[in-house]
Design an enzyme around this catalytic site. Structure first.
Site, PDB file in Angstrom:
ATOM      1  N   LYS A   1     -11.110  -2.055   7.699  1.00 58.03           N
ATOM      2  CA  LYS A   1      -9.868  -1.925   8.460  1.00 58.03           C
ATOM      3  C   LYS A   1     -10.189  -1.382   9.839  1.00 58.03           C
ATOM      4  O   LYS A   1     -10.653  -0.248   9.972  1.00 58.03           O
ATOM      5  CB  LYS A   1      -8.915  -0.974   7.714  1.00 58.03           C
ATOM      6  CG  LYS A   1      -7.607  -0.727   8.430  1.00 58.03           C
ATOM      7  CD  LYS A   1      -6.715   0.236   7.649  1.00 58.03           C
ATOM      8  CE  LYS A   1      -7.087   1.672   7.869  1.00 58.03           C
ATOM      9  NZ  LYS A   1      -6.060   2.602   7.312  1.00 58.03           N
TER      10      LYS A   1
ATOM     11  N   GLU B   1       0.853  -1.197   0.000  1.00 54.91           N
ATOM     12  CA  GLU B   1       0.000   0.000   0.000  1.00 54.91           C
ATOM     13  C   GLU B   1       0.888   1.246   0.000  1.00 54.91           C
ATOM     14  O   GLU B   1       1.708   1.429   0.893  1.00 54.91           O
ATOM     15  CB  GLU B   1      -0.891  -0.025   1.244  1.00 54.91           C
ATOM     16  CG  GLU B   1      -1.521   1.302   1.607  1.00 54.91           C
ATOM     17  CD  GLU B   1      -2.071   1.327   3.025  1.00 54.91           C
ATOM     18  OE1 GLU B   1      -2.320   2.445   3.529  1.00 54.91           O
ATOM     19  OE2 GLU B   1      -2.250   0.246   3.627  1.00 54.91           O
TER      20      GLU B   1
END
Length: 220
Positions: free
Chosen positions: A138, A43
């Site tokens: 998340k 990421e």
């Protein structure tokens, strides 16, 4: 890989490495070190304060996608606006991770066929993200609440795939798995700025390998 394949890939690999504040010139050697260590999901974060222009971040994502092809899945983090989703899609990014739950970001992510991973903490936020179309949620920041909170929130929300981010390391992954987490986001514990500046990518590879080994052991 298509979106459904990537969702299954994230479930299989379980570890997304968060790369924040790393110059584009260091991204490929860093990512190669991570790859050699066993990491398959990366990421690249946008700068919420604008210190790095979004276009520069998108250029880094494109550079990694062009370099790795299908060897590694590359996505974007700290995505706060639909425009950043669009930049990521144009760069070839495959998943969108945010610190918060934004219906506009989730909607644009789904429209462009990317995997949606917004951030949430409370049951209301998590279910809101799921209802808006998130593929994963998340739990962030999880460090202060720990596995007991994960277990509690999963009791009524067992239909949601949760990732834990913030304060996760080699020593506590097993307890998060036991609580029902399906994967993790790991940042500074792996992306060591000092080692990057020194060009010591062998040491970063070793850190990555240790994390992957711990991840496998935690699942036994």
């Amino acid at each position: 890989m298509n979106k459904n394949e990537l969702i299954r890939y994230i479930e299989k690999e379980k570890l997304i490495v968060i790369v924040r504040g790393v110059k584009n010139e260091h991204l490929i050697p860093l990512a190669e070190a991570m790859y050699r260590g066993g990491v398959r999901l990366l990421e690249i974060t946008y700068s919420a304060d604008g210190s790095v222009p979004a276009e520069v971040t998108a250029t880094g994502i494109k550079m990694l996608r062009d370099h790795f092809g299908e060897r590694m899945a590359i996505g974007a983090g700290t995505v706060l606006t639909p425009h950043e989703v669009e930049l990521t899609a144009e760069a070839g990014g495959q998943f969108i991770i945010s610190p918060d739950t934004s219906e506009a970001v989730i909607q644009r992510t789904n429209e462009l066929g990317l995997v949606s991973i917004p951030g949430a903490l409370t049951p209301t936020e998590a279910q809101g993200a799921h209802r808006a179309g998130a593929d994963f949620v998340k739990l962030f920041p999880i460090t202060s609440l720990g596995p007991a909170y994960v277990k509690a929130i999963r009791a009524p929300l067992s239909h949601i795939r949760f990732l834990a981010v913030g304060g996760v390391d080699e020593t506590n992954m097993e307890t998060y798995f036991d609580a029902g987490i399906c994967g993790f986001g790991i940042g500074s514990n792996l992306v060591n700025r000092k080692l990057i500046e020194e060009g010591n990518f062998d040491a970063i590879e070793a850190l990555a390998r240790n994390f992957i080994t711990a991840l496998k052991e935690a699942q036994k």
